[in-house]
Design a protein around this motif. Sequence first.
Motif, mmCIF file in Angstrom:
data_model
loop_
_atom_site.group_PDB
_atom_site.id
_atom_site.type_symbol
_atom_site.label_atom_id
_atom_site.label_comp_id
_atom_site.label_asym_id
_atom_site.label_seq_id
_atom_site.Cartn_x
_atom_site.Cartn_y
_atom_site.Cartn_z
ATOM 1 N N CYS A 169 32.568 91.947 -25.305
ATOM 2 C CA CYS A 169 33.125 90.992 -26.681
ATOM 3 C C CYS A 169 34.449 91.612 -27.190
ATOM 4 O O CYS A 169 35.461 90.063 -25.823
ATOM 5 C CB CYS A 169 32.028 90.960 -27.909
ATOM 6 S SG CYS A 169 30.172 90.434 -26.976
ATOM 7 N N THR A 194 27.071 86.799 -17.935
ATOM 8 C CA THR A 194 27.214 86.093 -18.517
ATOM 9 C C THR A 194 26.341 87.810 -19.552
ATOM 10 O O THR A 194 26.154 89.147 -19.161
ATOM 11 C CB THR A 194 25.967 85.218 -18.676
ATOM 12 O OG1 THR A 194 24.379 85.752 -18.301
ATOM 13 C CG2 THR A 194 25.921 84.135 -17.818
ATOM 14 N N THR A 205 35.333 82.779 -21.204
ATOM 15 C CA THR A 205 34.027 81.929 -21.994
ATOM 16 C C THR A 205 34.192 82.630 -23.449
ATOM 17 O O THR A 205 34.609 81.872 -24.469
ATOM 18 C CB THR A 205 32.938 82.138 -21.597
ATOM 19 O OG1 THR A 205 32.753 83.234 -21.404
ATOM 20 C CG2 THR A 205 32.550 80.990 -20.384
ATOM 21 N N ARG A 206 34.844 83.982 -23.762
ATOM 22 C CA ARG A 206 34.971 84.654 -25.019
ATOM 23 C C ARG A 206 36.934 84.653 -25.675
ATOM 24 O O ARG A 206 35.666 84.345 -26.829
ATOM 25 C CB ARG A 206 34.655 86.215 -24.629
ATOM 26 C CG ARG A 206 33.154 86.515 -24.270
ATOM 27 C CD ARG A 206 32.754 85.899 -23.703
ATOM 28 N NE ARG A 206 30.584 86.648 -23.497
ATOM 29 C CZ ARG A 206 29.868 85.588 -23.178
ATOM 30 N NH1 ARG A 206 29.943 84.161 -22.935
ATOM 31 N NH2 ARG A 206 28.292 85.971 -23.218
ATOM 32 N N HIS A 226 29.165 78.753 -18.988
ATOM 33 C CA HIS A 226 29.853 78.981 -17.793
ATOM 34 C C HIS A 226 28.901 79.309 -16.534
ATOM 35 O O HIS A 226 29.515 78.043 -15.777
ATOM 36 C CB HIS A 226 28.492 80.534 -17.521
ATOM 37 C CG HIS A 226 28.876 82.101 -18.253
ATOM 38 N ND1 HIS A 226 29.966 82.354 -18.092
ATOM 39 C CD2 HIS A 226 28.573 82.421 -19.346
ATOM 40 C CE1 HIS A 226 29.976 83.897 -18.853
ATOM 41 N NE2 HIS A 226 29.548 83.326 -19.885
ATOM 42 N N THR A 250 33.306 89.660 -21.533
ATOM 43 C CA THR A 250 31.788 88.961 -22.069
ATOM 44 C C THR A 250 31.486 90.413 -22.357
ATOM 45 O O THR A 250 29.671 89.743 -23.560
ATOM 46 C CB THR A 250 31.526 88.373 -20.961
ATOM 47 O OG1 THR A 250 31.971 87.359 -20.258
ATOM 48 C CG2 THR A 250 29.550 88.194 -20.953
#
Lengths: 328, 328, 328, 328, 328, 328
Positions: free
Chosen positions: F265, F39, F225-226, F52, F262
């Motif tokens: 970005c 993260t 997740t990005r 996450h 992550t």
Amino acid sequence: MGKTERVVYFNGKFVNESDARISIYDSALMFGDMVFEMTRSFNKKQFKLEEHIDRLFKGLKILEINPNLDEKELLNICEKVQEINEPLFDENDEHRLMINVSRGPLGIYGGLVSGLISEPTVVVADFPLKWTVVGMSKFYKTGINCVIPSQRAIPSYLMDPKIKNRSRMWYQMANIEISKLNGENNWPLLLDTDGYIAEGTGNNFFIIKNDVIFTPEPRNILRGTRRDYIFSLAEEIGLKCIEKNIEPYDVYDADEAFVTGTPFCILPVTSFQFKSIGKGSYGEITKSLLLKWSENVGVDIEKQIKEFNLEHNLSLNASTPYQHKSHK
Amino acid sequence: MGKTERVVYFNGKFVNESDARISIYDSALMFGDMVFEMTRSFNKKQFKLEEHIDRLFKGLKILEINPNLDEKELLNICEKVQEINEPLFDENDEHRLMINVSRGPLGIYGGLVSGLISEPTVVVADFPLKWTVVGMSKFYKTGINCVIPSQRAIPSYLMDPKIKNRSRMWYQMANIEISKLNGENNWPLLLDTDGYIAEGTGNNFFIIKNDVIFTPEPRNILRGTRRDYIFSLAEEIGLKCIEKNIEPYDVYDADEAFVTGTPFCILPVTSFQFKSIGKGSYGEITKSLLLKWSENVGVDIEKQIKEFNLEHNLSLNASTPYQHKSHK
Amino acid sequence: MGKTERVVYFNGKFVNESDARISIYDSALMFGDMVFEMTRSFNKKQFKLEEHIDRLFKGLKILEINPNLDEKELLNICEKVQEINEPLFDENDEHRLMINVSRGPLGIYGGLVSGLISEPTVVVADFPLKWTVVGMSKFYKTGINCVIPSQRAIPSYLMDPKIKNRSRMWYQMANIEISKLNGENNWPLLLDTDGYIAEGTGNNFFIIKNDVIFTPEPRNILRGTRRDYIFSLAEEIGLKCIEKNIEPYDVYDADEAFVTGTPFCILPVTSFQFKSIGKGSYGEITKSLLLKWSENVGVDIEKQIKEFNLEHNLSLNASTPYQHKSHK
Amino acid sequence: MGKTERVVYFNGKFVNESDARISIYDSALMFGDMVFEMTRSFNKKQFKLEEHIDRLFKGLKILEINPNLDEKELLNICEKVQEINEPLFDENDEHRLMINVSRGPLGIYGGLVSGLISEPTVVVADFPLKWTVVGMSKFYKTGINCVIPSQRAIPSYLMDPKIKNRSRMWYQMANIEISKLNGENNWPLLLDTDGYIAEGTGNNFFIIKNDVIFTPEPRNILRGTRRDYIFSLAEEIGLKCIEKNIEPYDVYDADEAFVTGTPFCILPVTSFQFKSIGKGSYGEITKSLLLKWSENVGVDIEKQIKEFNLEHNLSLNASTPYQHKSHK
Amino acid sequence: MGKTERVVYFNGKFVNESDARISIYDSALMFGDMVFEMTRSFNKKQFKLEEHIDRLFKGLKILEINPNLDEKELLNICEKVQEINEPLFDENDEHRLMINVSRGPLGIYGGLVSGLISEPTVVVADFPLKWTVVGMSKFYKTGINCVIPSQRAIPSYLMDPKIKNRSRMWYQMANIEISKLNGENNWPLLLDTDGYIAEGTGNNFFIIKNDVIFTPEPRNILRGTRRDYIFSLAEEIGLKCIEKNIEPYDVYDADEAFVTGTPFCILPVTSFQFKSIGKGSYGEITKSLLLKWSENVGVDIEKQIKEFNLEHNLSLNASTPYQHKSHK
Amino acid sequence: MGKTERVVYFNGKFVNESDARISIYDSALMFGDMVFEMTRSFNKKQFKLEEHIDRLFKGLKILEINPNLDEKELLNICEKVQEINEPLFDENDEHRLMINVSRGPLGIYGGLVSGLISEPTVVVADFPLKWTVVGMSKFYKTGINCVIPSQRAIPSYLMDPKIKNRSRMWYQMANIEISKLNGENNWPLLLDTDGYIAEGTGNNFFIIKNDVIFTPEPRNILRGTRRDYIFSLAEEIGLKCIEKNIEPYDVYDADEAFVTGTPFCILPVTSFQFKSIGKGSYGEITKSLLLKWSENVGVDIEKQIKEFNLEHNLSLNASTPYQHKSHK
């Protein structure tokens, strides 16, 4: 005195068509390493020429061939070639341009063979449309019977058909297979290696089911300029045209089907693997699409092709889009 | 008066090399629909010419192209071309023949374009061997570094490489990839879609492990005439040569490796993916094979290539067997 | 009083052939979940019956079907059926046995439908060989033309053809494709999904090259009992028979080719994809194999089939081993 | 006098169920070459019978089987069969029709075997629904545990599951695999060769995630009539149902899951590969769909199945949709 | 004073086993980017240690990891570790070495985290063999039942199993699948993506048919050191051992089968997919191989494992070679 | 007294970072059998930490690893670790958490090796973000050149990348390949086995064409997740982001391209296979997305990374997201 032979643009010059020949040391002949476009006019005006040239330049970029001229310059050359040749065309004929760009003579030969330099080869030829379409008028009556050959389409990750290239021996192998079938109206329709309908050997395929038009996803096919035009024609007549993976089952189950190609625009497909599609005749929506197209370009496309037929006397083996001449 | 330009056999005539050009309407250019052979001589005598011609006729049969002459006639033409051109060759140079046979101008164009008939195109050219091999002498010192590109060999069931055909755009795509790597001695070595070693873009690949020579199964490759010859050379020096599926792991684990090609015969491969093979140098068995070959043909093959190098001044981009000229 | 109808062994009883019918609730009809064998006699003596039964039991084991009898018992039943029926056979005819074993009526139906129990179904039928072979005598003259259909053989890891099972709809789809071709002697020859030759729809395929006999690896095929027999016949006439992956290219390049099947034993294949194999006629080695076979069994196999032909008047559509009757 | 045995329509006649047997020479038994449908009634009224018959005729067209009757005639036969048999059905039971159409006795046997003609075989049987569903009532409590067997679904380009055919030995092979697992509620859920969820061996699969219903793309599956019905049921309860490639990961991540099949309509899937889906219980949306269905047809589907259960005493191996009886 | 804890070689030092831990920033943990070997002794003498180390270095070369020591140095370390630990081993126990080499802490962490440097990590551990094999003695009685899971072996062109690496999550996924089956002696046997038998999750597989030993081609498997040894053992007892593509059908049809693994050497496989192989018992040839092995190394391998069993009391979940502990 | 070393949560305790080491007997090291998350914070606040952790638990469920704590407890641990370590972080630095959960020491070792128990291993580390991103600031100027290596992404049906696992040796093999290319800004972009763009080795890929953002279907990739966040960012700036199969052709034809990861970005991709994408510079829409992101989190992301650069002096090999250190 007027010209008696059509000219071809060839690396900066206009040469007689019979002299438009490419060196045997050219990468085009060594590797099929050439990108090309073939167009047509309506009422002597080229159709979607910018789109053709745009597609050509995409292919050249991927193959790292620099033609030493830009899109605008090529467009001008095309217009110039047509202008020079027009006096030699029948009044009711159309101009079919063929644009070829290859990497040129291989580096090891350039400078050694007399007259060869290792620069890309750029060719723009211009010949009568009727040569290509004159054998096709009958298909508006009989429709085409699309048949799946054993030959599969080469998947794009091995050699991308979206690059309109000349490494197409496999098209000829499919054509040879289909030539062995009973009947006069068989055209090959290739499956890709996933078993989806890909394309014909020089045309794109569409089905219609419940008033929606479907055509294969633009993956293992040439993304034809005529294929693209169907999307806007469909919209004009109030229908949707959707890209989808199409299986043979879907073709058997369709209401109508047709193929598109630059010279003939649209031809009806009335059977698939010798089994009728829908009612087995030239479908109503297919007709509407061709009618709309004719309106848009101011030429009755079907009628024009049929009239070409009346005044010519060409051999019957001109009945497939890119026929082969085989010797057994 | 002596000729000042080499001649090329072209559909029944001998024309100047600079006139050896193929019509843009020929199936060869339309579809990469041409079968070919490239040969070389040793001491001016063609090597394995019958085998080359035999392979050519197999390809023609499959593609249903009838060249209108038989194998013997073609052989005679080859000899005639060489005989005519010999006065223009250096004394120590060799003859590299290129035989091309295509389906000829497409049926729809034959008879319409001035001078075109829809008959197969048959071409036999003859040019100095040194053009091809002059840039390769350095590899006897450095060896070649074979690298696997992302491009995979097209499997034979989609387009059979055993037919020595001209639909090879994918060779150029592999060549382009490899040109981006650090170093001067990188050659592409293609995997097939099963992950086995197939071939280079114009050469066959061999490894040696524990005194046995291995080469890929003859499936997704051109079955090179030089490849065939290794089997008998191996026997002559008392070793076995075996066809086997070869994986990258086997190459990393090999004692020696080499490639074969018509113009250079054998070149040592000293690293694979930038990692040394065996001791990382020109292997002893590889040397023995080339030595035996030289004995058999009465030419010191390696020395000849190196001497070509001394008297010429060609561009360095002649360093891959079929190099490309890319423009970024 | 003599019987007037052949009998069939059916779950412990001998019933009239016209009563040899399987319940619609049987797993055989629900899932094609049945293993079978088809045999023939020479001079009224069953050939390789033990091998047939052994193969049957392998399939049953894999499918977890227990026929409630052992191999010996089944053999006895076969002999008994032939013995009972012999009086109804022509003197010069032969016995073709068909052994079927299915899982039997599905469990949910057993006990509910009158007369059904959820036990395996075991059937042994016995009919005249001439029915099958009478249409084939002409192929000793014309030879067969093997053609690759678009339909591929289902690979063994999806459904194993080595289990001689009844889930063969795809055979019929291949047969339908081939029925559309010009000519009377076309038989389908399926490729597997790797592009190798697999088998015909009911026969095994062989080529001969330089006096060696080759047949596909025993992977995506039924391992025919006649195929097995070729290995020993080859030995008897002093040749080697080798299992190998065979590609279409190898077939084009072969000297001879033939197919084997239980009823006809051997038929010559004289062309492939409409292109001659070797000299395009019934090959000498092929003939020798059939001759040896005839000697071994004391029956002139080719002559017998031709004579069947003389005295019968069957429909011509009996020309493929497992022909279909299609209605367009 | 009342009938004491159900009748079956069989090639133009109504015969007793125990006589509804198909000749061993029929293409159905030779090749699994038969198309079929299985239906059910609600309150004695057939559900979606037109859709079933329509699907049947699509399959027949592709297989080139002409049943010699049209869709309307077949519909009438179905109704007639049910009408005749109704007196033999329990009041609260339902009619399960099985329609079979095969190519019929092979051409070489027709006319030779007593009573056989080479015409398609058409069968309509009618049996109590409870036979099929009585073992399933428990799954409304436990839910089903779907497990992926090693057996993969045969891809549609090899044998199209959208043709509801009888070449389904591979279904049995999947059933056998799953029978070896711990637990009483394991059903096979097949992956296709791309690794996507295909279908069960006789049922379609759905997941629900964030109030959207997903089901596999209609490619390597039978497009079930119940599957189709879920799309309209979903709309009725205000949800979307979307066709999508579903991977195992998506199933692990789902909120609910269920299967559909003609006899039971909907059964909840509460775990996947022995790991809970969502809360591991009969999902709320799944319940709503079955409730809506029950409303639409006027039968409490779940309750009906449970009540069947009370009055019967069938063997437990009726717990999979198409169970097998294996003998080790 | 005697040591009370075994030591482990760790980057140049000997540390206590409980301190043999690898940084969470090591590439081994980040990417499974570690090559390893696991060995065993017979009578305290390491077996085939050079072969193990040789294989390790091949993997390191391919992954471009330089361990900063050579094969000889690593061998010495192994011997040293065993020597130090021997006093802590039971007299009748054996030494199982585990050699791990990773790329080491990733570059971005080296120098930043206290004590970490970006150099390869080299570990040699040494633990009692009996830990691994104690749960296996029962398999000499029951034999193993090999079962094909849905999980396929990753083909070597995607991640080469011949590099003995630690990216083996998929082994665990296969192990989890098999743990759901009925019975105590189920071991996974993976198919590759072509449907051939590959390997178990930590063992190699063999079948015997007609006195010939077969094992899968060395492609999609770890080429086990014990697997290699079978070839010479076979020769010693007068049999041939052949590498071949093996299909499930071949296993069903085998006379005997067995697996090999470093700790247990040979274990009999008596059934496959719950169906007996051959007579379903510990085969005679399998026994002879293990007997010969025992003779060669001077240890009765089977007896030793059984005796381990008597004096220990380990949990039963030590029954698969690399068992997992799953929590539901 | 202040701490001088960062701490790591390790199975219930907080240990010094240099002691955060995992036993060589742990399943994480044996099989790459570990699930993880990495993260970052913005202004010291963790971003999308719940997402996450949710993804982590999905992976654990599939692998049947029970971490003995729930999602909420793990979240608290993460916060606690950051809180303890914050005093050791620069004011302008951010916290990069690494969460690792493995199956723990294998069952056969637990209890035998001192201090080992066979329970899952749970680790939460916390280190400065700048370590990872400091070498990347230059890419905002040069952009990245994405290159397709020969290594293909392992398809999800063989090992699912959606489980964020540690069996990633193949990432390193792709990284090694790309390290041989000319230039400083080459990042690998993997194709899947169907020839579609999958992902980088630790980042997701996007293209923009005609103001629509496209990213590969979420099949053979980690669903970052990005990546997820781009969908909402796109909506915020008024654009659509669509999941689609993307081919190399589409990338050549794109207007802009970028990757997400992550730590950084978004980074602009300005060329593909050494050929410019669009104008070959940092695209306007790409900039807008990063700007919007910066606004949303209150950190100028690009500026922060560039400023990290000023105050550090790290080695240049920190230029790929997960660089390798190779020794030739």
